[in-house]
Write a protein that holds these residues in place. Structure first.
Motif, PDB file in Angstrom:
ATOM      1  N   ALA B 136      -3.208   1.477  -9.578  1.00  0.00           N
ATOM      2  CA  ALA B 136      -3.999   2.539 -10.218  1.00  0.00           C
ATOM      3  C   ALA B 136      -4.456   3.587  -9.205  1.00  0.00           C
ATOM      4  O   ALA B 136      -4.663   4.750  -9.554  1.00  0.00           O
ATOM      5  CB  ALA B 136      -5.201   1.932 -10.937  1.00  0.00           C
ATOM      6  N   ARG B 137      -4.594   3.195  -7.956  1.00  0.00           N
ATOM      7  CA  ARG B 137      -5.084   4.119  -6.921  1.00  0.00           C
ATOM      8  C   ARG B 137      -3.947   4.659  -6.058  1.00  0.00           C
ATOM      9  O   ARG B 137      -4.173   5.112  -4.938  1.00  0.00           O
ATOM     10  CB  ARG B 137      -6.127   3.413  -6.049  1.00  0.00           C
ATOM     11  CG  ARG B 137      -7.340   2.949  -6.853  1.00  0.00           C
ATOM     12  CD  ARG B 137      -8.319   2.180  -5.993  1.00  0.00           C
ATOM     13  NE  ARG B 137      -8.913   3.010  -4.958  1.00  0.00           N
ATOM     14  CZ  ARG B 137      -9.873   2.607  -4.138  1.00  0.00           C
ATOM     15  NH1 ARG B 137     -10.343   1.367  -4.242  1.00  0.00           N
ATOM     16  NH2 ARG B 137     -10.367   3.404  -3.217  1.00  0.00           N
ATOM     17  N   ARG B 138      -2.731   4.559  -6.535  1.00  0.00           N
ATOM     18  CA  ARG B 138      -1.574   4.885  -5.686  1.00  0.00           C
ATOM     19  C   ARG B 138      -1.589   6.338  -5.214  1.00  0.00           C
ATOM     20  O   ARG B 138      -1.114   6.641  -4.125  1.00  0.00           O
ATOM     21  CB  ARG B 138      -0.261   4.563  -6.412  1.00  0.00           C
ATOM     22  CG  ARG B 138      -0.019   5.327  -7.694  1.00  0.00           C
ATOM     23  CD  ARG B 138       1.165   4.743  -8.467  1.00  0.00           C
ATOM     24  NE  ARG B 138       1.451   5.446  -9.702  1.00  0.00           N
ATOM     25  CZ  ARG B 138       0.776   5.279 -10.836  1.00  0.00           C
ATOM     26  NH1 ARG B 138      -0.254   4.460 -10.875  1.00  0.00           N
ATOM     27  NH2 ARG B 138       1.091   5.946 -11.941  1.00  0.00           N
ATOM     28  N   HIS B 139      -2.111   7.251  -6.029  1.00  0.00           N
ATOM     29  CA  HIS B 139      -2.067   8.667  -5.631  1.00  0.00           C
ATOM     30  C   HIS B 139      -2.918   8.919  -4.380  1.00  0.00           C
ATOM     31  O   HIS B 139      -2.495   9.619  -3.464  1.00  0.00           O
ATOM     32  CB  HIS B 139      -2.528   9.553  -6.797  1.00  0.00           C
ATOM     33  CG  HIS B 139      -1.564   9.547  -7.936  1.00  0.00           C
ATOM     34  ND1 HIS B 139      -0.384  10.251  -7.916  1.00  0.00           N
ATOM     35  CD2 HIS B 139      -1.582   8.874  -9.124  1.00  0.00           C
ATOM     36  CE1 HIS B 139       0.278  10.041  -9.039  1.00  0.00           C
ATOM     37  NE2 HIS B 139      -0.419   9.199  -9.796  1.00  0.00           N
ATOM     38  N   GLU B 140      -4.122   8.341  -4.324  1.00  0.00           N
ATOM     39  CA  GLU B 140      -4.981   8.548  -3.147  1.00  0.00           C
ATOM     40  C   GLU B 140      -4.454   7.772  -1.939  1.00  0.00           C
ATOM     41  O   GLU B 140      -4.526   8.244  -0.803  1.00  0.00           O
ATOM     42  CB  GLU B 140      -6.430   8.146  -3.450  1.00  0.00           C
ATOM     43  CG  GLU B 140      -6.603   6.695  -3.837  1.00  0.00           C
ATOM     44  CD  GLU B 140      -8.057   6.306  -4.065  1.00  0.00           C
ATOM     45  OE1 GLU B 140      -8.797   6.234  -3.080  1.00  0.00           O
ATOM     46  OE2 GLU B 140      -8.434   6.063  -5.233  1.00  0.00           O
ATOM     47  N   LEU B 141      -3.921   6.576  -2.186  1.00  0.00           N
ATOM     48  CA  LEU B 141      -3.461   5.748  -1.060  1.00  0.00           C
ATOM     49  C   LEU B 141      -2.177   6.298  -0.445  1.00  0.00           C
ATOM     50  O   LEU B 141      -1.966   6.184   0.773  1.00  0.00           O
ATOM     51  CB  LEU B 141      -3.254   4.297  -1.530  1.00  0.00           C
ATOM     52  CG  LEU B 141      -4.521   3.571  -1.992  1.00  0.00           C
ATOM     53  CD1 LEU B 141      -4.192   2.180  -2.519  1.00  0.00           C
ATOM     54  CD2 LEU B 141      -5.527   3.472  -0.845  1.00  0.00           C
ATOM     55  N   VAL B 142      -1.333   6.905  -1.258  1.00  0.00           N
ATOM     56  CA  VAL B 142      -0.079   7.470  -0.747  1.00  0.00           C
ATOM     57  C   VAL B 142      -0.362   8.554   0.293  1.00  0.00           C
ATOM     58  O   VAL B 142       0.378   8.691   1.277  1.00  0.00           O
ATOM     59  CB  VAL B 142       0.760   8.011  -1.933  1.00  0.00           C
ATOM     60  CG1 VAL B 142       1.720   9.108  -1.477  1.00  0.00           C
ATOM     61  CG2 VAL B 142       1.529   6.876  -2.593  1.00  0.00           C
ATOM     62  N   ALA B 143      -1.406   9.302   0.102  1.00  0.00           N
ATOM     63  CA  ALA B 143      -1.759  10.347   1.072  1.00  0.00           C
ATOM     64  C   ALA B 143      -2.055   9.727   2.439  1.00  0.00           C
ATOM     65  O   ALA B 143      -1.661  10.272   3.484  1.00  0.00           O
ATOM     66  CB  ALA B 143      -2.968  11.129   0.573  1.00  0.00           C
ATOM     67  N   GLU B 144      -2.738   8.588   2.444  1.00  0.00           N
ATOM     68  CA  GLU B 144      -3.031   7.895   3.710  1.00  0.00           C
ATOM     69  C   GLU B 144      -1.744   7.383   4.355  1.00  0.00           C
ATOM     70  O   GLU B 144      -1.568   7.454   5.570  1.00  0.00           O
ATOM     71  CB  GLU B 144      -3.977   6.709   3.467  1.00  0.00           C
ATOM     72  CG  GLU B 144      -5.420   7.080   3.282  1.00  0.00           C
ATOM     73  CD  GLU B 144      -6.315   5.845   3.308  1.00  0.00           C
ATOM     74  OE1 GLU B 144      -6.431   5.211   4.364  1.00  0.00           O
ATOM     75  OE2 GLU B 144      -6.876   5.530   2.248  1.00  0.00           O
ATOM     76  N   VAL B 145      -0.860   6.848   3.524  1.00  0.00           N
ATOM     77  CA  VAL B 145       0.412   6.326   4.047  1.00  0.00           C
ATOM     78  C   VAL B 145       1.196   7.446   4.719  1.00  0.00           C
ATOM     79  O   VAL B 145       1.682   7.310   5.856  1.00  0.00           O
ATOM     80  CB  VAL B 145       1.254   5.696   2.912  1.00  0.00           C
ATOM     81  CG1 VAL B 145       2.636   5.286   3.435  1.00  0.00           C
ATOM     82  CG2 VAL B 145       0.541   4.494   2.301  1.00  0.00           C
ATOM     83  N   ASN B 146       1.303   8.566   4.047  1.00  0.00           N
ATOM     84  CA  ASN B 146       2.086   9.676   4.604  1.00  0.00           C
ATOM     85  C   ASN B 146       1.438  10.258   5.863  1.00  0.00           C
ATOM     86  O   ASN B 146       2.138  10.704   6.772  1.00  0.00           O
ATOM     87  CB  ASN B 146       2.274  10.773   3.550  1.00  0.00           C
ATOM     88  CG  ASN B 146       3.367  10.408   2.548  1.00  0.00           C
ATOM     89  OD1 ASN B 146       4.362   9.763   2.898  1.00  0.00           O
ATOM     90  ND2 ASN B 146       3.193  10.796   1.292  1.00  0.00           N
TER      91      ASN B 146
END
Lengths: 246, 157
Positions: B136-146
């Protein structure tokens, strides 16, 4: 003639008893020193088994305790987060040679958590100073061990064993010092956490700054009448630096 | 703070854990290669405490993840993999929230989500595997990954 022989015999018996008594006393002293973690075979390993639970109220910033970077005992590059994390971390600076450290390693073999709820990270000096194979024999595989001479320098570790207890969310060092047993480590950690809670609660409730200073001093173990509040002489500039270097 | 080993260099954010180590036999077998064919490096990155004992694809670590946690594994394959169709994608990937799905996990865990990219970079073949603590939080977490992947530097083979 008989009297002389008897007298000499008595003197020899008395001297023998004296020597036996001295040897026994010497043995007891050595045994007591060993229990305190002092090994006279290691003249450079001076132990100051004190722990200062001094809250260093610093926000997470460039001055926060650094993360630990180095190598694992298998030679991998590794980095462990210390500040800016959700949990508290106990950094245990150990060596493979000091007698107190060996006791600590041995206890970790039977309980790799050392009975702690916080993260435990053992930091040893780099491969240039400590043999990784020797350390692999000592370390439990479930214990995080990082070889990093740089971390010893960054944390200004004076002796081994030495412990630094870090609050991850704030980056504050809750306490640090040389402690010879895990029992004592657990005890001072509980104390440091409790002291910290008192300070945090006081700050959250908007306590008067003067009273807050009192609370922080108490948390650091400085109570009214403490000798450090009444210095007998002025500090000598530069002396502290010289002592650190020695 | 940067760490570097085996031609892999990355800037690890404050508070994150990271390790670059040599591949274990279990991974090689699970990916269908012959054991001992390669001992190529693996990098693990996580914004939580990595346990010392864990699998190459994060087993032992992903089980303790919370909803805001991230686990990244970059696994290199042997030189024989370069040029194969599986690794046809060129260049370091950036992750996309749309690529994440719970069923893409090596081991399905409630709430978690994962994705993987096979690619070739600097004439070296890799798989990038990312696990998020919360789909559910993938959009915010993806920014950290990138943000972390942007600091990754891989030397040529």
């Amino acid at each position: 003639m008989t009297v002389v022989l008897v007298t000499m015999g008595l003197a020899i018996v008395l001297l023998a008893a004296l020597v036996i008594g001295l040897l026994r006393s010497h043995g007891e002293i050595l045994r007591a020193l060993h229990q305190l973690g002092v090994n006279l075979d290691e003249p450079h390993d001076t132990h100051d088994h004190s722990f200062t639970n001094t809250p260093k109220l610093r926000p997470v910033s460039d001055s926060a305790p650094p993360d630990i970077a180095g190598t694992t005992l298998k030679g991998s590059a590794v980095k462990v987060g210390v500040a800016g994390v959700e949990h508290r971390t106990l950094l245990a600076f150990l060596s493979s040679t000091c007698s107190a450290c060996l006791n600590l390693w041995n206890e970790l073999k039977s309980d790799p958590t050392a009975g702690l709820n916080d993260r435990l990270v053992v930091v040893v000096k780099g491969p240039e100073a400590e043999s990784p194979s020797r350390l692999r024999d000592l370390a439990h595989p479930e214990v995080t061990v990082v070889q990093s001479t740089e971390a010893w320098e960054e944390y200004q570790v004076p002796v081994s064993p030495y412990f630094v207890y870090v609050d991850g969310p704030t980056g504050d060092i809750l306490g640090e010092g040389s402690i010879p047993t895990w029992d004592q480590v657990r005890s001072v950690i509980v104390q440091a956490a409790a002291d910290r809670a008192v300070v945090t609660q006081a700050m959250a409730s908007g306590v008067d700054p003067e009273l807050r200073a009192d609370i922080e001093l108490r948390a650091a173990g400085i109570t009214p009448g403490h000798p450090s509040l009444y210095p007998t002489s002025m500090p000598i500039e530069g002396l502290e630096d010289e002592e650190d270097e020695s | 703070m940067r760490i570097r080993a085996d031609g892999i260099d990355v800037d690890v954010p404050r508070g994150w854990d990271a390790e670059i180590y040599r591949q274990r036999e279990a991974t090689i077998q699970s990916m269908g290669a012959d054991p001992g064919e390669t001992d190529a490096p693996i990098m693990h990155l996580a914004n939580f405490s990595l346990p010392p004992s864990r699998g190459d694809w994060g087993s032992g670590a992903v089980e303790i993840m919370k909803s805001d946690n991230i686990f990244i594994a970059l696994c290199e394959f042997g030189p024989e993999s370069v040029g194969k169709a599986l690794f046809a994608r060129q260049g370091l990937p950036r992750v996309d929230a749309a690529d994440f799905a719970p069923h893409q996990l090596q081991r399905t865990l409630p709430g978690q989500s994962g994705t993987q990219y096979f690619f070739t970079h600097a004439n070296r073949a890799f798989c990038l595997y990312v696990v998020l603590g919360s789909h559910a939080r993938r959009h915010e977490l993806v920014a950290e990954v990138n943000a972390v992947l942007d600091t990754l530097v891989i030397d040529p083979a």
